[in-house]
Motif scaffolding. Structure first.
Motif, PDB file in Angstrom:
ATOM      1  N   ILE A 175      -1.381 -11.501  -3.267  1.00 30.67           N
ATOM      2  CA  ILE A 175      -0.560 -10.291  -3.221  1.00 30.67           C
ATOM      3  C   ILE A 175      -1.339  -9.163  -3.882  1.00 30.67           C
ATOM      4  N   ASP A 176      -1.511  -8.056  -3.165  1.00 32.10           N
ATOM      5  CA  ASP A 176      -2.134  -6.865  -3.733  1.00 32.10           C
ATOM      6  C   ASP A 176      -1.145  -5.706  -3.671  1.00 32.10           C
ATOM      7  N   ALA A 177      -1.151  -4.865  -4.704  1.00 34.53           N
ATOM      8  CA  ALA A 177      -0.318  -3.653  -4.726  1.00 34.53           C
ATOM      9  C   ALA A 177      -1.200  -2.505  -5.172  1.00 34.53           C
ATOM     10  N   ILE A 178      -1.372  -1.503  -4.302  1.00 36.20           N
ATOM     11  CA  ILE A 178      -2.322  -0.439  -4.578  1.00 36.20           C
ATOM     12  C   ILE A 178      -1.780   0.912  -4.123  1.00 36.20           C
ATOM     13  N   MET A 179      -2.541   1.967  -4.422  1.00 34.87           N
ATOM     14  CA  MET A 179      -2.315   3.321  -3.918  1.00 34.87           C
ATOM     15  C   MET A 179      -0.917   3.864  -4.227  1.00 34.87           C
ATOM     16  N   GLY A 180      -0.544   3.819  -5.511  1.00 37.12           N
ATOM     17  CA  GLY A 180       0.715   4.398  -5.938  1.00 37.12           C
ATOM     18  C   GLY A 180       1.943   3.586  -5.631  1.00 37.12           C
ATOM     19  N   SER A 181       1.786   2.321  -5.306  1.00 42.05           N
ATOM     20  CA  SER A 181       2.962   1.459  -5.098  1.00 42.05           C
ATOM     21  C   SER A 181       3.665   1.238  -6.429  1.00 42.05           C
ATOM     22  N   THR A 182       4.996   1.122  -6.395  1.00 45.03           N
ATOM     23  CA  THR A 182       5.753   0.969  -7.636  1.00 45.03           C
ATOM     24  C   THR A 182       7.122   0.376  -7.346  1.00 45.03           C
ATOM     25  N   ALA A 183       7.889   0.092  -8.413  1.00 43.43           N
ATOM     26  CA  ALA A 183       9.232  -0.498  -8.310  1.00 43.43           C
ATOM     27  C   ALA A 183       9.169  -1.823  -7.553  1.00 43.43           C
ATOM     28  N   ILE A 184       8.369  -2.752  -8.086  1.00 41.13           N
ATOM     29  CA  ILE A 184       8.102  -4.034  -7.430  1.00 41.13           C
ATOM     30  C   ILE A 184       8.519  -5.171  -8.349  1.00 41.13           C
ATOM     31  N   THR A 185       9.210  -6.168  -7.787  1.00 39.69           N
ATOM     32  CA  THR A 185       9.490  -7.420  -8.491  1.00 39.69           C
ATOM     33  C   THR A 185       8.946  -8.579  -7.665  1.00 39.69           C
ATOM     34  N   ILE A 186       8.191  -9.452  -8.317  1.00 43.64           N
ATOM     35  CA  ILE A 186       7.693 -10.691  -7.709  1.00 43.64           C
ATOM     36  C   ILE A 186       8.249 -11.827  -8.549  1.00 43.64           C
ATOM     37  N   SER A 187       9.104 -12.643  -7.957  1.00 45.71           N
ATOM     38  CA  SER A 187       9.858 -13.619  -8.754  1.00 45.71           C
ATOM     39  C   SER A 187       9.960 -14.967  -8.057  1.00 45.71           C
ATOM     40  N   ASN A 188      10.166 -15.998  -8.866  1.00 42.19           N
ATOM     41  CA  ASN A 188      10.511 -17.343  -8.375  1.00 42.19           C
ATOM     42  C   ASN A 188       9.533 -17.872  -7.341  1.00 42.19           C
ATOM     43  N   SER A 189       8.280 -17.482  -7.419  1.00 45.94           N
ATOM     44  CA  SER A 189       7.306 -17.885  -6.412  1.00 45.94           C
ATOM     45  C   SER A 189       6.281 -18.848  -6.984  1.00 45.94           C
ATOM     46  N   HIS A 190       5.594 -19.554  -6.090  1.00 46.47           N
ATOM     47  CA  HIS A 190       4.646 -20.596  -6.478  1.00 46.47           C
ATOM     48  C   HIS A 190       3.303 -20.306  -5.831  1.00 46.47           C
ATOM     49  N   PHE A 191       2.257 -20.265  -6.668  1.00 43.00           N
ATOM     50  CA  PHE A 191       0.924 -19.910  -6.188  1.00 43.00           C
ATOM     51  C   PHE A 191      -0.067 -21.017  -6.543  1.00 43.00           C
ATOM     52  N   THR A 192      -0.889 -21.404  -5.578  1.00 48.91           N
ATOM     53  CA  THR A 192      -1.911 -22.434  -5.815  1.00 48.91           C
ATOM     54  C   THR A 192      -3.159 -22.099  -5.006  1.00 48.91           C
ATOM     55  N   ASP A 193      -4.241 -22.805  -5.274  1.00 52.74           N
ATOM     56  CA  ASP A 193      -5.436 -22.858  -4.428  1.00 52.74           C
ATOM     57  C   ASP A 193      -5.974 -21.479  -4.057  1.00 52.74           C
ATOM     58  N   HIS A 194      -6.356 -20.715  -5.079  1.00 54.54           N
ATOM     59  CA  HIS A 194      -6.867 -19.384  -4.767  1.00 54.54           C
ATOM     60  C   HIS A 194      -7.738 -18.876  -5.908  1.00 54.54           C
ATOM     61  N   PHE A 218       0.851  -1.185   0.000  1.00 57.02           N
ATOM     62  CA  PHE A 218       0.000   0.000   0.000  1.00 57.02           C
ATOM     63  C   PHE A 218       0.890   1.240   0.000  1.00 57.02           C
ATOM     64  N   GLY A 219       0.929   1.962  -1.117  1.00 54.57           N
ATOM     65  CA  GLY A 219       1.684   3.203  -1.189  1.00 54.57           C
ATOM     66  C   GLY A 219       3.163   3.033  -0.912  1.00 54.57           C
ATOM     67  N   SER A 220       3.773   1.942  -1.380  1.00 58.01           N
ATOM     68  CA  SER A 220       5.167   1.623  -1.054  1.00 58.01           C
ATOM     69  C   SER A 220       5.969   1.362  -2.320  1.00 58.01           C
ATOM     70  N   SER A 221       7.298   1.425  -2.197  1.00 58.38           N
ATOM     71  CA  SER A 221       8.161   1.253  -3.364  1.00 58.38           C
ATOM     72  C   SER A 221       9.427   0.485  -3.007  1.00 58.38           C
TER      73      SER A 221
END
Length: 455
Positions: free
Chosen positions: A272-291, A252-255
């Protein structure tokens, strides 16, 4: 039964089974008008400070950042001498580090003695993230979370609320059930390498109006809504918080945020949610299931501050029993590169409010069609433009470059073809096709690292 009635009943069933199919709580007017309290003076000041950091973290030419990442992937695959090179060997012996982020640190058998080297390995839009680098290492020894205003030394809550840089590790395997949201202070790394760390069965992690956060090597699941209360967020401040959303990680509003080698499933709202002017984000090498709703980037069509949002999704595996939003974006710029989309039930990538989405070198495996009565429901389209007529979205920049489509999956492109950019079709035609994704994402999710050996 008429065909139209069959289709109506199918979507009615979906609505009953998954009541949040089309909107997370963050997207509702009720949340913004009622649930989110007015910030007190402390949070207002934090908000102003965060906006300054976020503007500095914003890249004026996002295509340049994306091109740098794809060039480094090409080097790993082909090697500088154009030979296929998917195995690093910098630490002696065999080391299966199959993408440029992992090759930066995983082949070193002494990684545990040089943990902060990890901060040099991030790429993509979050590439300037340093987390707690330069600060002391703090070892979490106590998995409890009983004190929210005066956290006990040795707990994770105590560590993340300290002022100044801190590199946080864990003494042993532990299950941490957060009684309320874990509100992080700036310049922190949560490093779960070498042990099994579970954040589960309680509240999630909140990254609000801060900078320089690394979350690495943990598992997050079964995150629940909590009713809020008085919670500490730094050494010098605590305040009243309303009900948390049930997100696994809320940005939330983070970089300058990097999330790497995290395994996540089954949170009440988003993973994972990114909102309110958040920027400069990398999401890598992760595993997501059951959602259901996996990732939300930008929560409201009125929040135009999200135009500075820049997010890289790289080398992730979107696995079994996922429904939609991998991600769903508003405004901003999202670069999805070399991710493995092996399962979805509705769609993989969606958006509204004219986001730029570049899908490059991903693998998309279309889901099986569903029969409803005598009608066949097709969910093989990767993309979904929500709440917008084609006459409007046809100008949005959504491009597919070197993706691989299996089981009849397909991507509907829009906007002008990319030209004179580092990853245009002409420049990157052989760089990293989606056929390499199985190898590049082979170690997605939490790693079983052993001290004294390459990870």
């Amino acid at each position: 039964m008429p065909r139209s009635l069959n289709i109506f009943l199918f979507f009615l069933c979906l609505a009953v089974i998954t009541p949040t199919m089309n909107a997370s709580e963050l997207e509702t007017e009720k949340f913004w008008k009622e649930e989110r309290p007015e910030f007190d003076q402390y949070w207002e000041e934090r908000s102003v400070e965060a906006k300054e950091f976020n503007q500095k973290a914003y890249f004026p030419d996002p295509f340049e950042v994306s091109g740098n990442l794809t060039a480094s992937i090409t080097e790993v695959i082909a090697g500088k001498n154009l030979r296929r090179n998917l195995r690093g060997n910098k630490g002696g012996g065999q080391c299966l580090a199959t993408n440029p982020i992992d090759r930066c640190w995983r082949c070193d058998p002494n990684w545990a003695d040089n943990r902060q080297k990890l901060a040099d390995c991030v790429q993509g839009f979050g590439r300037n993230t340093r987390g707690g680098k330069g600060g002391p290492i703090y070892v979490v020894t106590d998995p409890s979370d009983d004190e929210l205003m005066d956290p006990k030394p040795g707990t994770l809550r105590y560590a993340v609320t300290r002022n100044g840089p801190l590199w946080i590790t864990f003494a042993h395997n532990m299950l941490i059930t957060l009684q309320q949201e874990l509100i992080m202070n700036s310049d922190k790394t949560i490093d779960g390498r070498g042990v099994d760390v579970y954040i589960a069965n309680g509240a999630g992690i909140t990254v609000q109006f801060v900078k320089n956060i690394i979350i690495h090597g943990i598992k997050i699941y079964n995150i629940q809504v909590r009713e809020g209360g008085t919670i500490r967020d730094s050494e010098t401040h605590y305040g009243l918080r309303t009900r948390s959303d049930g997100d696994g990680i809320s940005i939330f509003g983070s970089s300058n945020i990097w999330i790497d080698h995290v395994s996540m499933k089954n949170c009440t709202d988003g993973l994972i949610d990114a909102i309110m002017g958040s920027t400069a984000i990398t999401i890598s090498n992760s595993h997501f299931t059951d959602h259901n709703e996996v990732m939300l980037f930008g929560a409201n069509d009125n929040h135009k501050e999200d135009k500075i949002m820049q997010i890289t999704l790289a080398f992730n595996h979107f696995g079994k029993r996922l429904v939609q939003r991998m991600p769903r974006a508003r405004f901003g710029f999202v670069h999805c590169v070399n991710n493995d989309y092996t399962h979805w039930e509705m769609y993989a990538i969606g958006g509204s409010s004219n986001p730029t989405i570049i899908s490059e070198g991903n693998r998309f495996i279309g889901p099986e069609n569903k029969m409803v009565g005598k009608d066949l429901i097709n969910s093989k389209e990767v993309t979904k433009r929500e709440y917008t007529d084609e006459s409007i979205w046809k100008s949005w920049q959504w491009r597919s470059i070197n993706d691989e489509f299996l089981s009849d999956a397909y991507f509907i492109q829009s906007g002008p073809e990319l030209k004179d950019r580092p990853f245009s079709r002409q420049d990157m035609i052989t760089a990293k096709p989606g056929s390499y994704v199985g190898r590049l994402t082979r170690f997605a999710g939490n790693l079983q690292c052993i001290v004294g050996k390459p990870c």
